[in-house]
Design an enzyme around this catalytic site. Sequence first.
Site, PDB file in Angstrom:
ATOM      1  N   ASP A 108     -13.523 -39.045 -59.538  1.00 42.27           N
ATOM      2  CA  ASP A 108     -13.924 -40.505 -60.117  1.00 42.27           C
ATOM      3  C   ASP A 108     -14.898 -40.377 -61.404  1.00 42.27           C
ATOM      4  OD1 ASP A 108     -14.474 -43.202 -60.560  1.00 42.27           O
ATOM      5  OD2 ASP A 108     -13.603 -43.434 -58.877  1.00 42.27           O
TER       6      ASP A 108
ATOM      7  N   ASP B 103     -10.820 -49.713 -55.152  1.00 42.07           N
ATOM      8  CA  ASP B 103     -10.859 -48.830 -56.237  1.00 42.07           C
ATOM      9  C   ASP B 103     -11.294 -47.485 -55.293  1.00 42.07           C
ATOM     10  OD1 ASP B 103     -10.948 -47.342 -58.213  1.00 42.07           O
ATOM     11  OD2 ASP B 103     -12.489 -48.105 -59.302  1.00 42.07           O
ATOM     12  N   ILE B 104     -10.092 -46.979 -54.719  1.00 39.18           N
ATOM     13  CA  ILE B 104     -10.139 -45.886 -53.898  1.00 39.18           C
ATOM     14  C   ILE B 104      -9.580 -44.415 -54.542  1.00 39.18           C
ATOM     15  CG2 ILE B 104      -9.921 -47.158 -52.067  1.00 39.18           C
ATOM     16  CD1 ILE B 104      -7.127 -46.037 -51.434  1.00 39.18           C
ATOM     17  N   LYS B 105      -8.984 -44.464 -55.699  1.00 42.56           N
ATOM     18  CA  LYS B 105      -8.556 -43.144 -56.385  1.00 42.56           C
ATOM     19  C   LYS B 105      -7.895 -42.117 -55.449  1.00 42.56           C
ATOM     20  CE  LYS B 105     -10.881 -44.168 -60.625  1.00 42.56           C
ATOM     21  NZ  LYS B 105     -11.803 -45.326 -60.408  1.00 42.56           N
ATOM     22  N   ARG B 106      -7.306 -42.290 -54.544  1.00 39.63           N
ATOM     23  CA  ARG B 106      -6.687 -41.457 -53.727  1.00 39.63           C
ATOM     24  C   ARG B 106      -5.359 -40.877 -54.203  1.00 39.63           C
ATOM     25  NH1 ARG B 106     -11.308 -42.905 -51.666  1.00 39.63           N
ATOM     26  NH2 ARG B 106     -11.756 -43.115 -49.338  1.00 39.63           N
TER      27      ARG B 106
END
Lengths: 307, 307
Positions: A108, B103-106
Amino acid sequence: MINKLIQNIQKTNAPIVVGLDPMLNYIPPHIQKRAFAEFGETLEGAAEAIWQYNKEIVDAVYDLIPAVKPQIAMYEQFGIEGLKAFQKTVNYCKEKNLVVIGDIKRGDIGSTSEAYAVGHLGKVQVGSKRYSCFDEDFVTVNPYLGSDGIKPFVDVCKEEKKGLFILVKTSNQSSGEFQDRLIDGKPLYEHVGEKVAKWGEDCMGDSYSYIGAVVGATYPKMGEILRKIMPKSFILVPGYGAQGGKAEDLKPYFNEDGLGAIINSSRGIIAAYKQEAYKHFGETAFADASRQAVLDMIADINQAIGR
Amino acid sequence: MINKLIQNIQKTNAPIVVGLDPMLNYIPPHIQKRAFAEFGETLEGAAEAIWQYNKEIVDAVYDLIPAVKPQIAMYEQFGIEGLKAFQKTVNYCKEKNLVVIGDIKRGDIGSTSEAYAVGHLGKVQVGSKRYSCFDEDFVTVNPYLGSDGIKPFVDVCKEEKKGLFILVKTSNQSSGEFQDRLIDGKPLYEHVGEKVAKWGEDCMGDSYSYIGAVVGATYPKMGEILRKIMPKSFILVPGYGAQGGKAEDLKPYFNEDGLGAIINSSRGIIAAYKQEAYKHFGETAFADASRQAVLDMIADINQAIGR
């Protein structure tokens, strides 16, 4: 931690890692039944089944292998209870002296990457106290956001003497969609590989950097090039076995010192009892099947790389 | 869920989202003290402080805004206890009729992305039962692994009528390191934007697709181009306020219908009481400061985009 990984590899003569990626349908019915009898068909029941399954496999193979790689998604899908099983698994493997690579693929912007780094590799401050939470030894990280998304992870690694495996070329079929695209005549993955080498320069263990890379077994030609671009980075190689990577393709991932790569197998080991070759062990002896699959994998790889 | 997001935006006349990214040092001392008095300086204490802080902010602003975006890293750093606070926050915001963007941006290879999708947007099967775990309405996803890492998320979105925001051009300073590199004369982020438009084609709500994109407020020229490449994708825009993005730069992110973008502010809202402009509210009235900051942000943005 890179030094410990290398020691463990040398001690076991096994440049491999077992992926603890439990799917409920891998878990033999008797274990599921026992867990559901105690906790019902609940998230807690699923987590208990996963934990018992992992524990039995780890008990059966820990003396043969240097490291494990639990894939956090397989736990996270069961929510909080699943993540408790992840944590229990990490802690148990560390008790068994295994190096634990948390396959978390986080990444991130700066302050957020720092929070991930702290939660998975470092210690979080609460008032005057500091706590380790998931406390893996290595984690996998996604590079799409560039240096300032990676740097906080590197900083925590320096402080804690832990390490990273940064995604460079992944093992999946469509990995080339962006990773293979040419930029100034070179594929994106080479540019990422160059950065990995650079990020790792000032994080050196005795002979290798703390900062490694992920390069899929399914792309050996690319592995060969990346090996040269990142001479001091350990390469974590997924995709052997179930995903189609062959042992004879793995030689280019290693350096001349016989080190520099660690080959992952998940399904091929933990669900070995479901394969034709190991069916005779039966469901109740699933962990013995996993042990035999580990022995066979080590022999297969060592023969192929001439170790 | 994209329809609900649009309804909420129209109802509040506020194309914004509040980022619930609590850092312990944002949380006023009286809340920390109360939590630590009950649970000690422990992970549980930190999680309780976060939850109380979030709750008070949500109570103060929920009628003004369409959506919230909790950043999971800020919770995950406190381990299991932190993730319980994340879950509590998600559930509470949904009770308040807010759309929740996790908002995990996996992002991972197929079967693993599926596990993330199931855990965050779908339902996981345990024996004969199915459970929702983290149960956000949208999640953010990293595209580095290509289509087969995205498809399982899209499939779950179709089933659950939920949505994604896929990272295209991130707001951080070094985002250009890979994202801006030219491929066939076009930067990588445009190639990713084209894919987002394509992935979203067969996931249409009434006027917009379920499949959106993340494009940082800090790169308005790129926002303008990406708006055209992805006409039917909602754009989640981080980077306004604390990260340096200005309201007057936001117009190009919107379509002519006045829709198509949702602007995030985290620190600028939740820690408003620490800013010069809102200091007069004082620490105990921190949530009133957040409410005023939301009102000011809405006015600032609506004026800039001529809404």
